[in-house]
Design a protein around this motif. Structure first.
Motif, mmCIF file in Angstrom:
data_model
loop_
_atom_site.group_PDB
_atom_site.id
_atom_site.type_symbol
_atom_site.label_atom_id
_atom_site.label_comp_id
_atom_site.label_asym_id
_atom_site.label_seq_id
_atom_site.Cartn_x
_atom_site.Cartn_y
_atom_site.Cartn_z
ATOM 1 N N SER A 293 0.833 -1.196 0.000
ATOM 2 C CA SER A 293 0.000 0.000 0.000
ATOM 3 C C SER A 293 0.869 1.249 0.000
ATOM 4 C CB SER A 293 -0.928 -0.001 1.220
ATOM 5 O OG SER A 293 -1.748 -1.159 1.229
ATOM 6 N N SER A 296 -0.422 8.468 2.107
ATOM 7 C CA SER A 296 -0.693 9.818 1.607
ATOM 8 C C SER A 296 -1.165 10.681 2.770
ATOM 9 C CB SER A 296 -1.753 9.785 0.499
ATOM 10 O OG SER A 296 -2.979 9.281 0.999
ATOM 11 N N SER A 297 -1.194 11.964 2.557
ATOM 12 C CA SER A 297 -1.677 12.922 3.571
ATOM 13 C C SER A 297 -1.011 12.694 4.926
ATOM 14 C CB SER A 297 -3.202 12.829 3.714
ATOM 15 O OG SER A 297 -3.850 13.050 2.484
ATOM 16 N N ARG A 321 -2.998 8.616 5.657
ATOM 17 C CA ARG A 321 -4.163 8.006 5.024
ATOM 18 C C ARG A 321 -3.693 7.111 3.885
ATOM 19 N NH1 ARG A 321 -8.987 10.385 6.582
ATOM 20 N NH2 ARG A 321 -8.739 12.333 7.783
ATOM 21 N N ASP A 322 -4.599 6.257 3.414
ATOM 22 C CA ASP A 322 -4.292 5.368 2.290
ATOM 23 C C ASP A 322 -5.532 5.306 1.407
ATOM 24 O OD1 ASP A 322 -3.737 3.358 0.505
ATOM 25 O OD2 ASP A 322 -2.832 2.023 1.976
ATOM 26 N N THR A 323 -5.487 6.045 0.308
ATOM 27 C CA THR A 323 -6.660 6.130 -0.563
ATOM 28 C C THR A 323 -6.946 4.827 -1.295
ATOM 29 O OG1 THR A 323 -5.274 6.998 -2.351
ATOM 30 C CG2 THR A 323 -6.348 8.606 -0.910
ATOM 31 N N ASN A 326 -9.731 0.705 1.693
ATOM 32 C CA ASN A 326 -10.924 1.062 2.462
ATOM 33 C C ASN A 326 -11.058 0.054 3.596
ATOM 34 O OD1 ASN A 326 -13.267 2.326 3.243
ATOM 35 N ND2 ASN A 326 -14.557 1.221 1.788
ATOM 36 N N SER A 363 -13.206 7.739 10.539
ATOM 37 C CA SER A 363 -12.393 8.215 9.416
ATOM 38 C C SER A 363 -11.368 7.163 9.006
ATOM 39 C CB SER A 363 -11.671 9.514 9.798
ATOM 40 O OG SER A 363 -10.724 9.261 10.814
ATOM 41 N N GLN A 364 -10.936 7.225 7.748
ATOM 42 C CA GLN A 364 -9.902 6.327 7.225
ATOM 43 C C GLN A 364 -8.524 6.920 7.541
ATOM 44 O OE1 GLN A 364 -10.132 3.252 5.387
ATOM 45 N NE2 GLN A 364 -12.197 3.267 6.249
ATOM 46 N N ASN A 387 4.854 11.145 2.400
ATOM 47 C CA ASN A 387 3.909 10.788 1.350
ATOM 48 C C ASN A 387 4.570 9.883 0.317
ATOM 49 O OD1 ASN A 387 1.851 12.301 2.486
ATOM 50 N ND2 ASN A 387 2.306 14.130 1.268
#
Length: 488
Positions: A293, A296-297, A321-323, A326, A363-364, A387
């Motif tokens: 994975s 990000s952010s 985060r990891d877009t 999910n 939240s993710q 990132n």
């Protein structure tokens, strides 16, 4: 004359090559010379005293000993009652052997001491840490900084390595272990090599012709014709297959990744009888259902905490985060902690606990748990996530992410098991061969064989049709033309 010098380059003692002087090398086990001499009064050799044999014996040995040898252990003479003098058998190890006197650290540039630490990463990452240790110690070879080379025979895989109060040399050689990267490790000048050293046309060595003696060591216990293979315990759910198929390690039943259904084991030959099946179990801890994975952010939060001294300090925690993932807390395996292993960036190879949805607001968002397993609390303001850093998550049931993750991992396990089976079916004995002095002296420069030279052993007592081998080591006296090679 051989000049033994102190660390400043001043000659401490000079000696001719006396009877009993010898050189010996065995891959990843020993690399040294012995210089015997007698003196009327003791000479107090120090660690770091050295001899430089570059060019000294090249005319007779073809450069086989052409390097620096150092005193790496305390050397004491024995008193000779007949002469009232002192007899030495001064052992000097190859220059890199002094690495055994230094501890392998993850952060050698800092004063902190790491008694035990782990790193799950590819070989080049592990060696990058190793080179940092050498640089921090100021070690070079004749002014050149050490580098490493990994040849194409070494699999590019991440391996979980634990260095428990381990010295540099043991740590280096452990990377080449059969259950790690399974290869040779050797050092020439300033280059650390990983791979398989094998070269040249096979030279025939026949007992009674080129060789005066040939013996075989006991089996290393690696020969097998049936392999039972298991993967890691990571990301293996409770309902994975049945308990009868699990493996037992140290008396504890574990759920581990297994070979694909219908493939209980790997045989090296078809249609073997029960007696022909020599069984062995191999565990590949680096193989498990996994998905790489991307972070990000990446952000931070600070918190004031009480430290061990009772004082207050401000601690920074990293979040991301990891877009592409999910996630849900329902995916977490019962009784397990979520962890991540970085695959790139400043934290490449390091493993940390993580908390999903740390604010409990759905939240993710992920937060990295600080770790003190690497000599100091990490992440910090020097080693931290960024990132696009790659990572692998553990501690969850893979079926919620992809139903293909477990079958893919089982197939990977099968392929690795097949490679091991192909290796295990080979004769794992080591053959010690003493070459005839007359034969060696006919062409010294070509018959003092270096490590890696291909050899075709001929001995009807051992082999029906000969055995193609390679030199793994050598031993010879420096004062008389005698040589013994170790081949496997």
């Amino acid at each position: 004359m051989i000049e033994i010098k102190d660390i400043s380059g001043k000659t401490r003692f000079s000696t001719p090559i006396n009877k009993g002087a010898k050189g010996k090398f065995t891959l990843m086990k020993e690399d040294y010379i012995v210089l015997p001499f007698s003196v009327p009064e003791p000479i107090y050799f120090k660690l770091g005293d050295y001899v430089d044999l570059s060019g000294v014996l090249d005319d007779s040995l073809g450069g086989l000993l052409s390097k620096v040898y150092e005193v790496t252990d305390l050397q004491k003479p024995s008193f000779n009652a007949s002469t009232a003098g002192y007899d030495y058998e001064l052992k000097l190890d190859a220059y890199y052997w002094k690495w055994k006197n230094k501890i392998f650290k993850y952060t050698p540039e800092h004063a902190g001491y790491e008694a035990s630490w782990s790193l799950t990463a590819a070989l080049d990452v592990q060696l990058g840490v190793f080179l940092r240790n050498l640089k921090a110690l100021g070690y070079t070879y004749k002014g050149k900084e050490f580098v490493f080379e990994i040849d194409s025979t070494v699999e590019n895989k991440a391996v979980a390595m634990t260095y428990d109060n381990m010295n540099l040399l043991d740590a280096l050689f452990s990377m080449a272990g059969e259950d790690k990267w399974n290869c040779d490790c050797w050092i020439t000048d300033n280059v650390i090599h990983f791979g398989r050293n094998e070269f040249g046309d096979a030279v025939k060595i026949e007992l009674g012709v080129e060789a005066s003696a040939m013996t075989r060591s006991e089996s290393k216990g690696t020969y097998a014709t049936r392999i039972y293979a298991f993967g890691s315990t990571r990301n293996i759910p409770e309902n994975y297959r049945s308990i009868e198929e699990q493996t037992v390690v140290n008396g504890v039943v574990q759920r581990r990744l297994m070979l694909p259904a219908g493939t209980p084991y790997i045989d090296v030959y078809p249609d073997m009888s029960q007696e022909e099946a020599i069984e062995d179990i191999v565990v590949f801890d680096e193989v498990y259902p996994r998905l790489e994975s991307t972070m990000s952010s990446v952000s931070t939060r600070t918190e004031t905490v009480t430290n061990e001294d009772g004082g207050q300090e401000t601690v920074t925690y990293y979040r991301y985060r990891d877009t592409g993932l999910n996630f849900s807390k329902d995916y977490i395996l019962p009784g397990q902690e979520l962890t991540i292993i970085f695959q790139s960036g400043k934290m490449n190879g390091l493993e940390f606990g993580v908390i999903f949805d740390p604010d409990n607001n759905g939240s993710q968002l992920w937060e990295i748990v600080r770790s003190e397993d690497y000599g100091r609390p990490l992440p910090d303001d020097t080693i931290y996530p960024e990132n696009d850093d790659k990572y692998i998550l553990s501690g969850f049931d893979p079926k919620f992410v992809s139903v293909q993750m477990i079958p893919d991992a089982e197939q990977e396990l099968k392929e690795k098991a097949q490679k091991i089976a192909d290796q295990r079916k080979k004769d794992d004995g080591t053959y010690y061969t003493t070459l005839r002095s007359e034969w060696v002296n006919e062409d010294k420069l070509k018959r003092f064989f270096e490590f890696g030279q291909k050899i075709n052993l001929v001995n009807k007592a051992f082999f029906e049709n000969g055995r193609e081998s390679r030199v793994l080591g050598w031993e010879f006296n420096l004062d008389i033309p005698w040589v013994r090679h170790e081949v496997a």
